[in-house]
Enzyme design. Structure first.
Site: not given
Ligand code: DHK
Length: 149
Positions: A11-12, A19, A24, A75, A78, A99, A101, A108
């Site tokens: 998502p996103n 964004r 990012y 990735n 969320a 994985e 990110h 964060r």
């Protein structure tokens, strides 16, 4: 069939470049996918890239490629922090899972510190920007013998 690495974005991540660029970066999802394709291509592999904002669509993509892909670079956005369903699907893949990110999730909010995927992944890359995808594809290739291990 040319061997391929599955690259999944959750998502996103379609909004990459627009964004929160301070978190990012300014590169787009197309840039990420091109980078993955170039990295895999140098070793004679293809990539199959899927981005979805829908958990079920990502599960379907995993089911479709789970025994076919050399490995997965994921990735999950969320969903990393929430989805037992995605974890359960990724447990069934036959190749390695890396994985990724883009941001350093550990620097964060606390809710980003836990991942449902990390303990089933062969490797985890965080905070390296979109270059992390490149490292992840390379790692899949190394682990699967696709390039000099
Ligand atoms: C991307 C997201 O969309 C967030 O939900 C994660 C991750 C972090 C990233 O850094 O690529 O928490």
């Amino acid at each position: 069939m040319t061997p391929y690495v599955a690259v999944l974005n959750g998502p996103n991540l379609n909004l990459l470049g627009q964004r929160q660029p301070e978190v990012y970066g300014r590169d787009t999802l197309a840039d990420v996918e091109d980078l993955c394709a170039a990295t895999a291509g140098a070793a004679g592999f293809e990539v199959r890239c899927v981005q979805s904002n829908h958990e079920g669509a990502l599960l379907d993509a995993v089911h479709e490629m789970r025994t076919e892909a050399a490995g997965f670079v994921v990735n999950a956005g969320a969903l990393t922090h929430t989805s037992v369903a995605l974890r359960d699907a990724l447990v069934t893949i036959t190749g390695p899972l890396i994985e990724v990110h883009i941001s350093n999730v550990h620097a964060r909010e606390a809710f980003r510190h836990h991942s449902y995927l990390s303990d089933i992944a062969a490797g985890v890359i965080v905070g390296c920007g979109i270059e992390g995808y490149c490292f992840a594809v390379e790692r899949v290739l190394t682990l699967t013998g696709g390039r000099g291990a």
